[in-house]
Design a protein around this motif. Sequence first.
Motif, PDB file in Angstrom:
ATOM      1  N   PRO A  56      34.496 -58.129   9.678  1.00 25.33           N
ATOM      2  CA  PRO A  56      35.419 -57.171   9.444  1.00 25.33           C
ATOM      3  C   PRO A  56      34.896 -56.025  10.645  1.00 25.33           C
ATOM      4  O   PRO A  56      33.605 -56.072  10.928  1.00 25.33           O
ATOM      5  CB  PRO A  56      35.276 -56.667   8.237  1.00 25.33           C
ATOM      6  N   ASP A  57      35.766 -55.353  11.018  1.00 25.36           N
ATOM      7  CA  ASP A  57      35.772 -54.301  11.919  1.00 25.36           C
ATOM      8  C   ASP A  57      35.345 -52.813  10.861  1.00 25.36           C
ATOM      9  O   ASP A  57      34.742 -52.207  11.380  1.00 25.36           O
ATOM     10  CB  ASP A  57      36.848 -53.979  12.892  1.00 25.36           C
ATOM     11  N   LEU A  58      35.964 -53.141   9.847  1.00 22.30           N
ATOM     12  CA  LEU A  58      35.903 -51.749   8.976  1.00 22.30           C
ATOM     13  C   LEU A  58      35.704 -52.542   7.686  1.00 22.30           C
ATOM     14  O   LEU A  58      36.376 -53.223   7.077  1.00 22.30           O
ATOM     15  CB  LEU A  58      37.048 -51.017   9.033  1.00 22.30           C
ATOM     16  N   VAL A  59      34.664 -51.723   6.828  1.00 20.75           N
ATOM     17  CA  VAL A  59      34.357 -52.092   5.403  1.00 20.75           C
ATOM     18  C   VAL A  59      34.452 -50.922   4.546  1.00 20.75           C
ATOM     19  O   VAL A  59      34.069 -49.820   5.217  1.00 20.75           O
ATOM     20  CB  VAL A  59      33.009 -52.785   5.322  1.00 20.75           C
ATOM     21  N   ILE A  60      35.051 -50.876   3.296  1.00 21.92           N
ATOM     22  CA  ILE A  60      35.061 -49.708   2.519  1.00 21.92           C
ATOM     23  C   ILE A  60      34.290 -50.294   1.250  1.00 21.92           C
ATOM     24  O   ILE A  60      34.592 -51.333   0.823  1.00 21.92           O
ATOM     25  CB  ILE A  60      36.562 -49.388   2.109  1.00 21.92           C
ATOM     26  N   GLU A  61      33.469 -49.387   0.932  1.00 16.53           N
ATOM     27  CA  GLU A  61      32.799 -49.394  -0.361  1.00 16.53           C
ATOM     28  C   GLU A  61      33.074 -48.492  -1.249  1.00 16.53           C
ATOM     29  O   GLU A  61      32.764 -47.086  -0.746  1.00 16.53           O
ATOM     30  CB  GLU A  61      31.152 -49.443   0.148  1.00 16.53           C
ATOM     31  N   VAL A  62      33.433 -48.634  -2.480  1.00 19.89           N
ATOM     32  CA  VAL A  62      33.544 -47.525  -3.563  1.00 19.89           C
ATOM     33  C   VAL A  62      32.311 -47.802  -4.389  1.00 19.89           C
ATOM     34  O   VAL A  62      32.108 -48.522  -4.798  1.00 19.89           O
ATOM     35  CB  VAL A  62      34.998 -47.666  -4.154  1.00 19.89           C
ATOM     36  N   VAL A  63      31.556 -46.462  -4.342  1.00 23.10           N
ATOM     37  CA  VAL A  63      30.257 -46.596  -5.056  1.00 23.10           C
ATOM     38  C   VAL A  63      30.475 -45.753  -6.267  1.00 23.10           C
ATOM     39  O   VAL A  63      30.880 -44.389  -6.397  1.00 23.10           O
ATOM     40  CB  VAL A  63      29.110 -46.055  -4.110  1.00 23.10           C
ATOM     41  N   VAL A  64      30.245 -46.469  -7.460  1.00 22.86           N
ATOM     42  CA  VAL A  64      30.330 -45.992  -8.756  1.00 22.86           C
ATOM     43  C   VAL A  64      28.897 -45.802  -9.236  1.00 22.86           C
ATOM     44  O   VAL A  64      28.396 -44.625  -9.996  1.00 22.86           O
ATOM     45  CB  VAL A  64      31.203 -46.614  -9.886  1.00 22.86           C
ATOM     46  N   THR A  65      28.168 -46.662  -9.019  1.00 22.30           N
ATOM     47  CA  THR A  65      26.601 -46.519  -9.184  1.00 22.30           C
ATOM     48  C   THR A  65      25.931 -47.388  -8.303  1.00 22.30           C
ATOM     49  O   THR A  65      26.259 -48.078  -7.479  1.00 22.30           O
ATOM     50  CB  THR A  65      26.215 -47.211 -10.607  1.00 22.30           C
ATOM     51  N   SER A  66      24.582 -46.964  -7.913  1.00 17.62           N
ATOM     52  CA  SER A  66      23.682 -47.383  -7.038  1.00 17.62           C
ATOM     53  C   SER A  66      22.888 -48.358  -7.448  1.00 17.62           C
ATOM     54  O   SER A  66      22.111 -48.123  -8.246  1.00 17.62           O
ATOM     55  CB  SER A  66      23.068 -46.297  -6.111  1.00 17.62           C
ATOM     56  N   GLY A  67      22.561 -49.462  -6.850  1.00 19.83           N
ATOM     57  CA  GLY A  67      21.507 -50.426  -7.175  1.00 19.83           C
ATOM     58  C   GLY A  67      20.355 -50.538  -6.268  1.00 19.83           C
ATOM     59  O   GLY A  67      20.173 -49.620  -5.679  1.00 19.83           O
ATOM     60  N   GLY A  68      19.466 -51.566  -6.194  1.00 21.91           N
ATOM     61  CA  GLY A  68      18.409 -51.609  -5.602  1.00 21.91           C
ATOM     62  C   GLY A  68      18.521 -52.111  -4.056  1.00 21.91           C
ATOM     63  O   GLY A  68      17.616 -52.179  -3.430  1.00 21.91           O
ATOM     64  N   VAL A  69      19.543 -52.721  -3.740  1.00 21.89           N
ATOM     65  CA  VAL A  69      19.963 -53.003  -2.484  1.00 21.89           C
ATOM     66  C   VAL A  69      20.488 -52.094  -1.404  1.00 21.89           C
ATOM     67  O   VAL A  69      21.384 -51.478  -1.676  1.00 21.89           O
ATOM     68  CB  VAL A  69      21.003 -54.403  -2.407  1.00 21.89           C
ATOM     69  N   ASN A  70      19.960 -52.242  -0.188  1.00 15.47           N
ATOM     70  CA  ASN A  70      20.612 -51.303   0.786  1.00 15.47           C
ATOM     71  C   ASN A  70      21.778 -51.910   1.266  1.00 15.47           C
ATOM     72  O   ASN A  70      21.553 -52.811   2.317  1.00 15.47           O
ATOM     73  CB  ASN A  70      19.409 -51.057   1.873  1.00 15.47           C
ATOM     74  N   VAL A  71      22.782 -51.488   1.083  1.00 13.81           N
ATOM     75  CA  VAL A  71      24.086 -52.172   1.254  1.00 13.81           C
ATOM     76  C   VAL A  71      24.429 -52.082   2.877  1.00 13.81           C
ATOM     77  O   VAL A  71      24.730 -52.945   3.563  1.00 13.81           O
ATOM     78  CB  VAL A  71      25.268 -51.666   0.800  1.00 13.81           C
ATOM     79  N   LEU A  72      23.819 -50.974   3.538  1.00 18.71           N
ATOM     80  CA  LEU A  72      24.333 -50.577   4.903  1.00 18.71           C
ATOM     81  C   LEU A  72      23.291 -51.332   5.625  1.00 18.71           C
ATOM     82  O   LEU A  72      23.906 -52.115   6.900  1.00 18.71           O
ATOM     83  CB  LEU A  72      23.747 -48.938   5.352  1.00 18.71           C
ATOM     84  N   GLU A  73      22.060 -51.932   5.295  1.00 19.98           N
ATOM     85  CA  GLU A  73      21.318 -52.984   6.067  1.00 19.98           C
ATOM     86  C   GLU A  73      22.034 -54.304   6.038  1.00 19.98           C
ATOM     87  O   GLU A  73      21.606 -54.836   6.921  1.00 19.98           O
ATOM     88  CB  GLU A  73      19.927 -52.890   5.260  1.00 19.98           C
ATOM     89  N   ILE A  74      22.670 -54.806   4.952  1.00 19.33           N
ATOM     90  CA  ILE A  74      23.379 -55.864   5.272  1.00 19.33           C
ATOM     91  C   ILE A  74      24.613 -56.004   6.264  1.00 19.33           C
ATOM     92  O   ILE A  74      24.375 -56.982   7.033  1.00 19.33           O
ATOM     93  CB  ILE A  74      23.866 -56.303   3.693  1.00 19.33           C
ATOM     94  N   TYR A  75      25.094 -54.925   5.953  1.00 18.49           N
ATOM     95  CA  TYR A  75      26.265 -54.571   7.175  1.00 18.49           C
ATOM     96  C   TYR A  75      25.464 -54.596   8.601  1.00 18.49           C
ATOM     97  O   TYR A  75      26.195 -55.037   9.606  1.00 18.49           O
ATOM     98  CB  TYR A  75      27.117 -53.333   6.749  1.00 18.49           C
ATOM     99  N   ARG A  76      24.530 -53.936   8.714  1.00 15.69           N
ATOM    100  CA  ARG A  76      23.656 -53.719   9.799  1.00 15.69           C
ATOM    101  C   ARG A  76      23.569 -55.194  10.530  1.00 15.69           C
ATOM    102  O   ARG A  76      23.685 -55.517  11.711  1.00 15.69           O
ATOM    103  CB  ARG A  76      22.492 -52.666   9.932  1.00 15.69           C
ATOM    104  N   ARG A  77      22.824 -55.934   9.646  1.00 16.57           N
ATOM    105  CA  ARG A  77      22.579 -57.197  10.108  1.00 16.57           C
ATOM    106  C   ARG A  77      23.763 -58.190  10.332  1.00 16.57           C
ATOM    107  O   ARG A  77      23.744 -59.067  11.113  1.00 16.57           O
ATOM    108  CB  ARG A  77      21.697 -57.827   9.178  1.00 16.57           C
TER     109      ARG A  77
END
Length: 200
Positions: free
Chosen positions: A113-134
């Motif tokens: 994807p060129d653009l991803v949208i994340e709606v955050v209601v609660t945060s977990g232990g995973v660094n989501v930005l790191e997934i998208y960076r990779r």
Amino acid sequence: MNPLVLEKPIGESTQLITLYDISWEKFEAIEATLDGIPGVRLVYLDGTLDIMTPLSEEHEDGKSTIGWLLELYFIEKGIRAYARGSKTIGNIGLGGRKEPDESYNLQTKKDIPDLVIEVVVTSGGVNVLEIYRRIQVPEVWFWRRGQLSIYCLREQQYEQLEHSELLPELDLGLLVRCANMPDQYDAIVEFRNAIRQPQT
């Protein structure tokens, strides 16, 4: 580190379970076990697994409203775009995998994807930005508690910006105001009328 963390936000039905030291094989086994259960979302990175269930009304409303507004903007402005939805991205080689809440390609369909949208209601232990960076997603938007944060990939790292590099003419203040309106239909109509107004 605790092997299991359970978080239930006040006023929300969403439950988040975080598991640690989970191999990719175990992750896939858990994923297969939960397959077909409505509302379950899995996020995995380097042995950490977030399991969220069920998705809350707040999450689904935010996701769909922002999606509607963006897709309307694409059409009104003649921007060739392709909604990719929540297609799972990532693999064992990258050490992470996730379903975006919404995702889009601009100009042509692509695997990433060129653009991803994340709606955050609660945060977990995973660094989501790191997934998208990779994965090398150029732009990630986070919607949390009525506010929008934009991260653009620059020189292999995300930088938080006040504007979208992919959609530089988009009035983010207008989008945020409409996304926060209580009625989705009214929000879409107001957004459409505003972007049709001639620029002064």
